[in-house]
Scaffold this active site. Sequence first.
Site, PDB file in Angstrom:
ATOM      1  N   CYS A 158     -33.149 -17.134 -30.858  1.00  0.00           N
ATOM      2  CA  CYS A 158     -34.172 -16.229 -31.360  1.00  0.00           C
ATOM      3  C   CYS A 158     -35.010 -16.955 -32.401  1.00  0.00           C
ATOM      4  CB  CYS A 158     -33.544 -14.967 -31.954  1.00  0.00           C
ATOM      5  SG  CYS A 158     -32.433 -15.263 -33.349  1.00  0.00           S
TER       6      CYS A 158
ATOM      7  N   CYS B 167     -37.239 -21.364 -35.886  1.00  0.00           N
ATOM      8  CA  CYS B 167     -35.930 -21.844 -35.433  1.00  0.00           C
ATOM      9  C   CYS B 167     -35.984 -22.636 -34.131  1.00  0.00           C
ATOM     10  CB  CYS B 167     -34.971 -20.669 -35.269  1.00  0.00           C
ATOM     11  SG  CYS B 167     -34.745 -19.734 -36.798  1.00  0.00           S
TER      12      CYS B 167
ATOM     13  N   GLY C 172     -37.710 -16.386 -35.738  1.00  0.00           N
ATOM     14  CA  GLY C 172     -38.312 -15.501 -36.722  1.00  0.00           C
ATOM     15  C   GLY C 172     -39.774 -15.258 -36.434  1.00  0.00           C
TER      16      GLY C 172
ATOM     17  N   HIS D 107     -26.923 -23.736 -39.659  1.00  0.00           N
ATOM     18  CA  HIS D 107     -28.198 -23.544 -38.955  1.00  0.00           C
ATOM     19  C   HIS D 107     -29.344 -24.181 -39.738  1.00  0.00           C
ATOM     20  CE1 HIS D 107     -31.473 -21.888 -36.789  1.00  0.00           C
ATOM     21  NE2 HIS D 107     -31.443 -20.636 -37.220  1.00  0.00           N
TER      22      HIS D 107
END
Length: 424
Positions: free
Chosen positions: A411, A89, A413, A381
């Site tokens: 955050c 991300c 993954g 997203h």
Amino acid sequence: MKERIAIIDGLRSPIAKANGKLNDVSADTLGAIITKELVLRNNLEYAQFDEVIIGNVAQPANAANIARVMAIRAGFPQSIPAYTVHRNCASGMQSISSAIEKIHSNQGDLYLVGGMESMSNIPLFYSDEFRNFITKFTYAKSITTKLKLLTSFRLGFLKPTIGLIAGLTDPISGKIMGITAENLANEFKISRDAQDEYALNSHLKAQKAIESGVFKDEIHPIMTKNASIIDDDGVRFNQTIEALNKLNPIFDRFSGTVTAGNSSQVSDGACSLIVCTESKAKQLNLEPIGFIKDYAYAGLDAHRMGLGPIYATKKLFDKTGVSLKDIDVIELNEAFAAQVIANLKAFKSNEFCKKTFNSNALGEIDESILNINGGAIALGHPVGMSGARIVLTALKELKRRDDKLGLATLCIGGGQGASFLLEV
């Protein structure tokens, strides 16, 4: 003293729901449209750039090193190199920090960066059994061998693996991302009602932003054969708490609280930024929209990956001496409502910060400056794009409010976090 790094300008596409309006537009095409428009708007020559660095997560097999494919399609000459970066991300942020590192090592002073993603086009995969069967059948040298192999074929071989689900499942924790949000909801005692209320506010803020034209100066419309897309299309206008309350949990169907309504949307989109030294900006007579003051990445337990923002922000604040009270605008990517709320609780918890960092609490986040125009729950997203998008959105909001310092954080993954300190 290192020279300040300027963001000259940025532009993004509207964010579209996956398998929707941008379904037929590849990630490299989407990125090329946005990049070309950004370069032209700033009256720059492609040859002036030192390199193109673009973030992308679901890199397609038919566009290896997708940043290079995108750059050529956008109009960059073959002499300008390009490469793709991938930090889940934070891929869009990684493109920015990679350019900064190149600038600081005197390898260049003008870069095109950003992120792009077509989650619509993440493919289905055949099973390993079917792949092995096809391989053996292809290399079999006799009809007898081929016929014998055919007897081993089973219809179950054709059951596909859904690439999107595989990509959103962390091989470190073995859990799909939504389960990590359930973990935080349990750890921080976050109710379903609190998550739905947060999701509702994301939609209401995004609706207000669209209606007031807030995003007009950061979005370039995309024309497809079927539609003209001018706004983010995932925002549910006039969303209600009753509608959100009706949705069933999707990750833990028996006792979970995380639903499609209080999670980020699977989406398509692209965002490009022009990064250079402050002196290069003056040389080119360009007015930056802002500067990257510093940044930090941090690692943590993959089962609690949603806490990445507090881990990275603590590291960033320690590096810079900045504190939460100095921040005027915060963009914290909304992977899940539970994940955002967990960070809000962790930031102000002396117990959490003492146990985790051996420090006092970072402070209470003022929610009036958090995701002012909504976040990924409402907007979507596109994983490779979002890191670049929240940097652009934060800088634009700082300009609108005539404020100085911004924080863009998310955050990642696999158990990481990223935080960028921005100034205008």
